[in-house]
Motif scaffolding. Structure first.
Motif, PDB file in Angstrom:
ATOM      1  N   THR A 142       0.838  -1.196   0.000  1.00  0.00           N
ATOM      2  CA  THR A 142       0.000   0.000   0.000  1.00  0.00           C
ATOM      3  C   THR A 142       0.878   1.253   0.000  1.00  0.00           C
ATOM      4  OG1 THR A 142      -1.546  -1.244   1.292  1.00  0.00           O
ATOM      5  CG2 THR A 142      -1.909   1.106   1.187  1.00  0.00           C
ATOM      6  N   GLY A 143       0.520   2.183  -0.855  1.00  0.00           N
ATOM      7  CA  GLY A 143       1.267   3.443  -0.906  1.00  0.00           C
ATOM      8  C   GLY A 143       2.446   3.398  -1.848  1.00  0.00           C
TER       9      GLY A 143
ATOM     10  N   LEU B 217       3.723   6.707  -3.299  1.00  0.00           N
ATOM     11  CA  LEU B 217       2.497   7.444  -3.618  1.00  0.00           C
ATOM     12  C   LEU B 217       1.950   8.204  -2.426  1.00  0.00           C
ATOM     13  CD1 LEU B 217       0.660   4.655  -5.629  1.00  0.00           C
ATOM     14  CD2 LEU B 217       1.930   6.572  -6.552  1.00  0.00           C
ATOM     15  N   THR B 218       2.435   7.879  -1.255  1.00  0.00           N
ATOM     16  CA  THR B 218       1.871   8.516  -0.075  1.00  0.00           C
ATOM     17  C   THR B 218       2.966   8.763   0.952  1.00  0.00           C
ATOM     18  OG1 THR B 218       0.211   8.303   1.636  1.00  0.00           O
ATOM     19  CG2 THR B 218       1.266   6.285   0.949  1.00  0.00           C
ATOM     20  N   VAL B 219       2.716   9.745   1.782  1.00  0.00           N
ATOM     21  CA  VAL B 219       3.698  10.119   2.810  1.00  0.00           C
ATOM     22  C   VAL B 219       3.462   9.260   4.040  1.00  0.00           C
ATOM     23  CG1 VAL B 219       4.361  12.018   4.326  1.00  0.00           C
ATOM     24  CG2 VAL B 219       3.879  12.468   1.933  1.00  0.00           C
TER      25      VAL B 219
ATOM     26  N   PHE C 275     -24.990  29.124 -15.337  1.00  0.00           N
ATOM     27  CA  PHE C 275     -23.795  29.805 -15.852  1.00  0.00           C
ATOM     28  C   PHE C 275     -23.525  31.081 -15.050  1.00  0.00           C
ATOM     29  CE2 PHE C 275     -21.857  32.978 -18.600  1.00  0.00           C
ATOM     30  CZ  PHE C 275     -20.791  32.297 -19.144  1.00  0.00           C
TER      31      PHE C 275
ATOM     32  N   ARG D   9      -7.018  36.954 -20.256  1.00  0.00           N
ATOM     33  CA  ARG D   9      -7.990  35.862 -20.133  1.00  0.00           C
ATOM     34  C   ARG D   9      -8.871  36.097 -18.919  1.00  0.00           C
ATOM     35  NH1 ARG D   9      -5.968  30.041 -20.117  1.00  0.00           N
ATOM     36  NH2 ARG D   9      -8.150  29.666 -20.575  1.00  0.00           N
ATOM     37  N   ASP D  10     -10.142  35.806 -19.068  1.00  0.00           N
ATOM     38  CA  ASP D  10     -11.081  35.917 -17.959  1.00  0.00           C
ATOM     39  C   ASP D  10     -12.309  35.094 -18.319  1.00  0.00           C
ATOM     40  OD1 ASP D  10     -12.206  36.619 -15.590  1.00  0.00           O
ATOM     41  OD2 ASP D  10     -12.220  38.776 -15.946  1.00  0.00           O
ATOM     42  N   ILE D  11     -13.211  34.997 -17.374  1.00  0.00           N
ATOM     43  CA  ILE D  11     -14.439  34.262 -17.655  1.00  0.00           C
ATOM     44  C   ILE D  11     -15.344  35.096 -18.552  1.00  0.00           C
ATOM     45  CG2 ILE D  11     -14.443  32.810 -15.592  1.00  0.00           C
ATOM     46  CD1 ILE D  11     -16.279  34.866 -14.281  1.00  0.00           C
ATOM     47  N   ALA D  12     -16.167  34.416 -19.327  1.00  0.00           N
ATOM     48  CA  ALA D  12     -17.140  35.129 -20.173  1.00  0.00           C
ATOM     49  C   ALA D  12     -18.207  35.757 -19.286  1.00  0.00           C
ATOM     50  CB  ALA D  12     -17.769  34.147 -21.148  1.00  0.00           C
ATOM     51  N   TYR D  13     -18.763  36.882 -19.766  1.00  0.00           N
ATOM     52  CA  TYR D  13     -19.715  37.655 -18.965  1.00  0.00           C
ATOM     53  C   TYR D  13     -21.046  36.893 -18.850  1.00  0.00           C
ATOM     54  CZ  TYR D  13     -22.488  41.645 -17.400  1.00  0.00           C
ATOM     55  OH  TYR D  13     -23.310  42.460 -16.695  1.00  0.00           O
TER      56      TYR D  13
ATOM     57  N   PHE E 137     -11.614  27.638 -17.750  1.00  0.00           N
ATOM     58  CA  PHE E 137     -10.863  28.689 -17.056  1.00  0.00           C
ATOM     59  C   PHE E 137     -10.871  28.451 -15.541  1.00  0.00           C
ATOM     60  CE2 PHE E 137     -10.129  32.991 -15.422  1.00  0.00           C
ATOM     61  CZ  PHE E 137      -9.024  33.336 -16.159  1.00  0.00           C
TER      62      PHE E 137
ATOM     63  N   THR F 233      -4.659   6.272   5.514  1.00  0.00           N
ATOM     64  CA  THR F 233      -3.513   6.791   4.771  1.00  0.00           C
ATOM     65  C   THR F 233      -3.992   7.616   3.576  1.00  0.00           C
ATOM     66  OG1 THR F 233      -2.366   4.779   5.346  1.00  0.00           O
ATOM     67  CG2 THR F 233      -1.361   6.109   3.631  1.00  0.00           C
ATOM     68  N   GLU F 234      -3.287   8.704   3.380  1.00  0.00           N
ATOM     69  CA  GLU F 234      -3.634   9.558   2.226  1.00  0.00           C
ATOM     70  C   GLU F 234      -3.136   8.901   0.956  1.00  0.00           C
ATOM     71  OE1 GLU F 234      -2.144  13.560   2.588  1.00  0.00           O
ATOM     72  OE2 GLU F 234      -1.969  13.667   0.412  1.00  0.00           O
ATOM     73  N   TYR F 235      -3.987   8.835  -0.028  1.00  0.00           N
ATOM     74  CA  TYR F 235      -3.619   8.194  -1.306  1.00  0.00           C
ATOM     75  C   TYR F 235      -3.101   9.263  -2.265  1.00  0.00           C
ATOM     76  CZ  TYR F 235      -4.302   4.996  -5.287  1.00  0.00           C
ATOM     77  OH  TYR F 235      -4.146   4.208  -6.389  1.00  0.00           O
TER      78      TYR F 235
ATOM     79  N   PHE G  33      -7.258   6.123   1.567  1.00  0.00           N
ATOM     80  CA  PHE G  33      -7.387   4.726   1.166  1.00  0.00           C
ATOM     81  C   PHE G  33      -8.632   4.064   1.745  1.00  0.00           C
ATOM     82  CE2 PHE G  33      -2.926   4.932  -0.066  1.00  0.00           C
ATOM     83  CZ  PHE G  33      -2.937   4.140  -1.187  1.00  0.00           C
TER      84      PHE G  33
ATOM     85  N   ASN H  84     -20.463  32.255 -12.527  1.00  0.00           N
ATOM     86  CA  ASN H  84     -19.693  33.504 -12.577  1.00  0.00           C
ATOM     87  C   ASN H  84     -19.665  34.188 -11.210  1.00  0.00           C
ATOM     88  OD1 ASN H  84     -19.271  33.049 -15.228  1.00  0.00           O
ATOM     89  ND2 ASN H  84     -20.103  35.000 -15.959  1.00  0.00           N
TER      90      ASN H  84
ATOM     91  N   ASN I  14     -15.664  29.002 -19.687  1.00  0.00           N
ATOM     92  CA  ASN I  14     -15.603  29.382 -18.269  1.00  0.00           C
ATOM     93  C   ASN I  14     -15.257  28.194 -17.387  1.00  0.00           C
ATOM     94  OD1 ASN I  14     -16.273  31.897 -19.086  1.00  0.00           O
ATOM     95  ND2 ASN I  14     -17.996  32.166 -17.690  1.00  0.00           N
TER      96      ASN I  14
ATOM     97  N   ARG J 293     -16.329  34.815  -8.973  1.00  0.00           N
ATOM     98  CA  ARG J 293     -15.875  36.151  -8.551  1.00  0.00           C
ATOM     99  C   ARG J 293     -15.668  36.221  -7.043  1.00  0.00           C
ATOM    100  NH1 ARG J 293     -13.595  37.696 -12.769  1.00  0.00           N
ATOM    101  NH2 ARG J 293     -14.851  38.455 -14.491  1.00  0.00           N
TER     102      ARG J 293
END
Lengths: 609, 245
Positions: free
Chosen positions: A189-190, A223-225, B58, A435-439, B96, B199-201, B192, B62, B93, B66
């Motif tokens: 595991t891991g 894969l894991t700490v 949509f 670049r930004d989101i569309a209005y 993005f 345990t973190e996977y 897991f 937005n 969007n 924001r």
């Protein structure tokens, strides 16, 4: 003739040998001893291989202290690889140590023609015979002391996403093991592991005992700490000789029985043997946050970066290609080219992976990316440097590699050539500078709610959907009936009977309205003839009062009903062939006749004929 | 009397239509004034009233974006996309927002991209029309023996199209109901096992699109890029929340 061919062959070989020797001009020699670890009483083989010299003298290996030297056996070998000839001469000696301990063989000075070659010294580890063996070979040792396994990793300092090597060593002495092994309780595991590959066998000395070592290696990735503990059990096969039968041999003859009891005919059997590995524990550490570069994307290992831009000279608007290669060792699946965004000066397309050369473990090799860049202005003469960051597990620090910047020699483009044309023609598309989101979107033209638009949830929906299959069912019935009618004239005429009668009755009504007496009765008779002709499947001319009477009686039709039909027939015949032609038609009586006929025929619709 | 009743019904219908429009415009004005939380609230009200239009989702996306609620923004954009998968603004969007969070963009294979050309509702409608058309052509084939061969070959074509549209329906059913798509709302450690000290996977950034495999108590089992794992249900919201129209 044969002699001539032999001479030519020998001359050619001599020429080849001469050429080969001439090519490998530098004389060289190397020494190897196998095994390096052995028990007192066993022999090792020392092999000295000489290259680049024809007929070399025997190496000066004799006269070793604490070791008997037998040999040499000489072996010449010619290899032609890719048109290049390699001739070598091997001298093999048998070394039999006379005492336990560490014996040194060499270094040796070996004179090959005018060249003095020094052979590196090697060490032999000789173990004293065990007490049990010395006492007469009594094996009182437990089986687990003779077979064991262990796991090792290299390196031992592991970080998250680091690839490292995991070794499984199976050590055994004085027993024979089957080739195949299975790991039980093996749930790493891991870790992400590649398949194990077997390394060349070797020997090792543990507590004065010589063990045969079979070593397997795989590439692992954390894969894991956290702490990882591996303690599988190895299931192997112990090869034991089958017990000889107590009774005499198959031939009941001492000579032949001894022959078949010889070891060549003695088969061995495999018995399963489970032995635990020494547990391996190690800690996988998280990558440090301190000093993490901005564009670090998870690459861990050791890498190099090479990048080039082609062509370096060109016209504004013409694309140039940036080719970057990241090579090394590490987690290649996390590697991507650093993101370069379009600027006022350059239009930069997304980088594409164009080459990937990785070994089976996917941790060694290289990845090649290509990125198309279009300089938009004459001032765009320098493509900014490309940077790639990774965590170096050996140095335990982040490393940022840089390639570039790349200087471009740009010329102004001819009219029309400096613009990036759109595939549809016309004006070039505007180049985005940010670049930004569309209005926000405008309100929908019509608002729907789940209740108003849930047409599938309407109570009528599913009942309505049964209509198409029902329609198909009806069409199928119609088609089958039509097909049946097409093959059954009697049935077809039966169905045609009421229609033809109705047609004639309508004609009679028209004649009645016009006061045409003859035509009226003619039509009436025709209605009867056609109806009963179709019902009884008779030609129209065969339908007469007598015939009809017989058929109706045969069909056991009610006598009163049959009498009415006969009466009608007679009335029609009388009126058609009698002298009543000149007499005016009595309207009321005639209408009653039509009505009676209609009623009568309707009754016959329910009568089986 | 009848005229009066008809007028009353007409006015009621107009009011019913004006209400969502008014709220929608109000939300737009709040958004323009920088009151993104207020705008999001108005859009949420519209959704609670049952007006599940792609435009509402949509604009809600937005407003959430924001405010820096990237997980909620991705969720709203993805819901809008499920209703209008060909809308370029929604796709842009969503892309993005995913880039901002560092979450992986969905990269469907070619067959899936073809099936995403129509929404679930459109596939259902197409399937229904083809079902009726199939019945009509079958009837015509049975009742017109002179042209039965041509009509039945047309019926076969309609049948193939019907099967294709049913595949589209099944695709969306899979995406929305069988193993629904879900959004990780906050950056999450995928474990897991459904235990707090498991345990973190691997980790997922906010806005990551995953497939929801199962729910067990306060946990849900997800799959991301083929890797299974567990995370608290409170941090994972299914994209399809109600029967799509």
């Amino acid at each position: 003739m044969l002699t001539q061919a032999n001479i030519v062959l020998r001359a050619g070989l001599a020429l080849l040998l001469g050429t080969g020797v001439a090519r490998s001009a530098t004389p060289s020699a190397e020494m190897d001893i196998q095994p390096r670890v052995l028990q007192l009483g066993e022999a090792a083989q020392a092999t000295i291989t000489v290259r680049g010299v024809r007929n070399p003298p025997a190496p000066p290996l004799g006269g070793l202290a604490d070791c008997d030297v037998n040999g040499p056996a000489v072996n010449s070998q010619i290899n032609i690889i890719n048109g290049r000839m390699d001739q070598s001469v091997s001298f093999t000696y048998q070394l039999v140590p006379r005492r336990a301990g560490t014996l040194k063989v060499g270094p040796l000075n070996y004179k090959l023609g005018d060249v003095l070659v020094q052979l590196k010294g090697l060490e032999l580890t000789v173990a004293a015979p065990t007490t049990a063996a010395a006492a007469g070979g009594q094996k009182s040792t437990a089986l687990t002391d003779m077979v064991n396994a262990r796991l090792d990793i290299s390196p031992t300092n592991i970080f998250l996403n680091q690839t490292f090597e995991l070794y499984l060593s199976i050590l055994h002495r004085e027993v024979r093991l089957d080739r195949g092994f299975t790991l039980l309780n093996w749930n790493p595991t891991g870790l992400h592991l590649s398949n194990f590959e077997e390394l060349p066998g070797q020997r090792t000395l543990i507590n004065g005992q010589v063990f045969e070592v079979r070593q397997f290696r795989c590439t692992a990735r954390a894969l894991t700490v956290g702490k990882i503990r591996l303690a599988p059990t190895v299931r192997g096969g112990l090869l034991v000789q089958q017990q000889r039968s107590q009774h005499s041999g198959p031939f009941n003859d001492p000579f032949f029985d001894r022959f078949f009891q010889d070891s060549f005919f003695n088969r061995s059997e495999t018995r399963p043997l489970d032995f635990p590995t020494q547990p391996l524990e190690f800690i996988v550490r998280a990558l440090p946050t301190a000093g993490r570069p901005k564009h670090f994307n998870g690459a861990v290992g050791k890498f190099s970066l090479e990048a080039q831009v082609k062509p370096l000279e060109g016209v504004v608007g013409d694309p140039v290609t940036l080719t970057a290669t990241i090579a090394g060792q590490g987690n290649f699946d996390s590697i991507s080219l650093p993101l370069m965004s379009s600027t006022d000066s350059f239009k930069i397309y997304e980088a594409k992976l164009t080459g990937k050369e990785l070994d089976v473990t996917q941790s060694n090799g290289k990845k090649t990316f290509e990125q198309v860049i279009i300089p938009k202005t004459l001032q765009a003469s320098r493509i900014p440097a490309l940077t790639f960051s990774y965590f170096d597990t050996a140095k335990t620090e982040y490393v940022t590699l840089t390639a570039g910047p790349f200087e471009l020699q740009l010329r102004p483009g001819a009219v029309g050539s400096a613009v990036i044309t759109s595939p549809t023609g016309g004006a070039p598309p505007p180049t985005p500078t940010g670049r930004d989101i569309a209005y926000l979107k405008p309100a929908p033209a019509r608002w729907h709610t789940a209740t108003t638009t849930g047409w599938t949830t309407s109570s009528l929906f599913w009942p309505v959907q049964t209509l198409p299959p029902l329609a198909v069912l009806v069409a199928l019935i119609i088609a089958r009936r039509r097909d049946a009618r097409a093959g059954d004239i009697r049935l077809a005429r039966r169905e045609q009977a009421p229609r033809s009668a109705r047609r004639s009755l309508r004609t009679a009504e028209v004649a009645l309205a016009g006061g045409q007496r003859a035509a009226f009765y003619e039509a009436l008779a025709d209605a009867l003839r056609s109806y009963f002709g179709h019902r009884l499947n008779l030609p129209p001319g065969d339908v007469t009062g007598d015939v009809l009477q017989q058929r109706l009686v045969a069909a056991r039709v009610e006598a009163a009903l049959a009498a009415q039909v006969t009466a009608l027939f007679e009335l029609c015949d009388r009126e058609r062939f009698g002298t009543a032609g000149a007499v005016a038609l009595e309207l009321e009586a005639s209408r009653r006749t039509v009505a009676d006929t209609t009623r009568l025929l309707r009754r016959f619709e329910r009568v089986r004929l | 009397m009848n005229f009066f009743l008809a007028s009353l019904l007409l006015v009621s219908a107009l009011n019913a239509g004006a209400q969502p429009n008014e709220l929608f415009q109000k939300a737009g004005r709040a958004y323009d004034a920088g009151q993104f939380a207020g705008a999001a609230g108005h859009y949420q009200t519209l959704l609670q009233q049952g007006f599940r239009e792609p435009q509402v989702y949509f604009n809600l996306g937005n407003a959430e974006f924001r405010q820096g609620h990237n997980g909620a923004a991705v969720l709203a954009y993805r819901r809008a996309w499920q209703l209008a998968p060909r809308d370029a603004d929604i796709a842009a969007n969503l892309q993005f927002a995913l880039e901002q969070t560092g979450a992986a963009s969905p990269t469907p294979a070619l067959p899936a991209r073809v099936l995403q050309a129509l929404s679930a509702r459109e596939w259902r409608l197409v399937a229904l029309l083809l079902f009726w058309l199939l019945a009509a052509t079958a009837c015509a084939g049975l009742l017109l023996p002179a042209r039965r061969k041509q009509v039945l070959s047309g019926t076969l074509g309609v049948f193939i199209l019907l099967v294709a549209s049913l595949v589209g329906v099944a695709y969306w059913f899979d995406l929305q109901w069988r193993e629904p798509e879900a959004v990780v709302m906050q950056p999450a450690k995928i474990l897991f096992a459904p235990l707090p000290n498991a345990t973190e996977y691997y980790t997922l950034p906010a806005g990551s699109l995953v497939r929801l495999e199962a729910r067990e108590g306060a946990w849900c089992r997800i799959r991301s890029a083929g890797r299974p794992g567990w995370l608290p249900q409170s941090n994972c919201v299914a994209v399809c929340q109600t029967p799509a129209r």
